[in-house]
Motif scaffolding. Structure first.
Motif, PDB file in Angstrom:
ATOM      1  N   ALA A 102       0.969  -1.143   0.163  1.00 54.83           N
ATOM      2  CA  ALA A 102      -0.039   0.102  -0.112  1.00 54.83           C
ATOM      3  C   ALA A 102       0.809   1.250  -0.140  1.00 54.83           C
ATOM      4  CB  ALA A 102      -0.931  -0.008   1.073  1.00 54.83           C
ATOM      5  N   THR A 103       1.703   1.082   0.907  1.00 59.06           N
ATOM      6  CA  THR A 103       2.786   2.282   0.808  1.00 59.06           C
ATOM      7  C   THR A 103       3.509   2.584  -0.517  1.00 59.06           C
ATOM      8  OG1 THR A 103       3.391   1.738   3.313  1.00 59.06           O
ATOM      9  CG2 THR A 103       4.706   3.321   2.152  1.00 59.06           C
ATOM     10  N   LEU A 117       4.122   5.534  -5.455  1.00 60.21           N
ATOM     11  CA  LEU A 117       4.130   5.277  -6.882  1.00 60.21           C
ATOM     12  C   LEU A 117       3.125   6.320  -7.452  1.00 60.21           C
ATOM     13  CD1 LEU A 117       5.459   3.963  -9.151  1.00 60.21           C
ATOM     14  CD2 LEU A 117       3.570   2.149  -9.138  1.00 60.21           C
ATOM     15  N   GLY A 118       1.586   6.266  -6.965  1.00 58.23           N
ATOM     16  CA  GLY A 118       0.834   7.277  -7.232  1.00 58.23           C
ATOM     17  C   GLY A 118       1.319   8.553  -7.126  1.00 58.23           C
ATOM     18  N   GLU A 119       1.879   9.188  -5.935  1.00 60.59           N
ATOM     19  CA  GLU A 119       2.452  10.527  -6.011  1.00 60.59           C
ATOM     20  C   GLU A 119       3.419  10.791  -7.040  1.00 60.59           C
ATOM     21  OE1 GLU A 119       3.602  10.620  -1.746  1.00 60.59           O
ATOM     22  OE2 GLU A 119       1.701  10.572  -0.983  1.00 60.59           O
ATOM     23  N   VAL A 146       3.086  13.806 -14.074  1.00 63.28           N
ATOM     24  CA  VAL A 146       1.982  14.599 -15.010  1.00 63.28           C
ATOM     25  C   VAL A 146       1.512  15.786 -14.854  1.00 63.28           C
ATOM     26  CG1 VAL A 146      -0.738  14.240 -15.272  1.00 63.28           C
ATOM     27  CG2 VAL A 146       0.728  12.151 -15.008  1.00 63.28           C
ATOM     28  N   TYR A 147       1.740  16.302 -13.372  1.00 61.25           N
ATOM     29  CA  TYR A 147       1.874  17.630 -12.949  1.00 61.25           C
ATOM     30  C   TYR A 147       2.840  18.614 -14.027  1.00 61.25           C
ATOM     31  CZ  TYR A 147       1.849  22.311 -10.663  1.00 61.25           C
ATOM     32  OH  TYR A 147       1.715  23.531 -10.459  1.00 61.25           O
ATOM     33  N   ARG A 148       4.132  17.965 -13.721  1.00 64.11           N
ATOM     34  CA  ARG A 148       5.426  18.709 -14.335  1.00 64.11           C
ATOM     35  C   ARG A 148       5.087  18.695 -15.977  1.00 64.11           C
ATOM     36  NH1 ARG A 148       9.292  15.665 -10.576  1.00 64.11           N
ATOM     37  NH2 ARG A 148       8.571  14.168 -11.897  1.00 64.11           N
TER      38      ARG A 148
END
Length: 158
Positions: free
Chosen positions: A12-13, A18-20, A26-28
């Motif tokens: 989960a961690t 990985l999601g972050e 994506v933001y960059r």
């Protein structure tokens, strides 16, 4: 610490990390695309500004060019008309050099007759419809009409 280490390596961690990371990428990526878009928009704005400036700078000279071309065309047409008028006047002058033509015109316009001939002036039956000036001109001697013509020509020249 063992709990933290174990927690750090849990599925989960790892998925959360990985999601972050993916979200950050994506933001960059979106930021870079927006930066590229704004750069292209700036270029497009500059290009539009340059084109508008060129159009404004060339509008007056183009208007002058078109108006001068129209004026040249008008002057050429006037020159051609003047040339034709000169030709007509030369032809008329040449006709007046002929004694027979001059005699014919003098007889017709001034109502001259040759010695021994009898001159007649025929009055139109519809003369009542004519203006009084025309009737007076028909009754007057020819030389009075000639002088009136000279006076009219002199008045038109002023």
């Amino acid at each position: 610490m063992a709990v933290k280490d174990r927690d750090r390596f849990s599925t989960a961690t790892r998925l959360r990390a990985l999601g972050e990371q993916t979200a950050a990428r994506v933001y960059r990526s979106q930021t870079k695309r927006q930066a590229r878009r704004s750069r292209l928009t700036g270029r497009a704005a500059l290009l539009a500004l340059v084109l508008c400036s060129m159009i404004v700078a060339l509008a007056y000279p183009m208007r002058q060019y078109v108006s001068q071309r129209a004026e040249i065309t008008d002057l050429q047409r006037e020159r051609e008309q003047a040339r034709q008028r000169v030709e007509q006047l030369r032809d008329l002058k040449a006709r007046w050099q002929d004694d027979a033509y001059a005699e014919q015109q003098i007889r017709h316009r001034l109502h001259y007759v040759m010695p021994g001939e009898t001159g007649y002036v025929v009055v139109d039956p519809g003369a009542a419809k004519q203006s009084r000036a025309d009737l007076r001109a028909a009754r007057r001697p020819w030389y009075a009409n000639v002088w009136d013509g000279v006076d009219k020509a002199d008045a038109a020249g002023r």
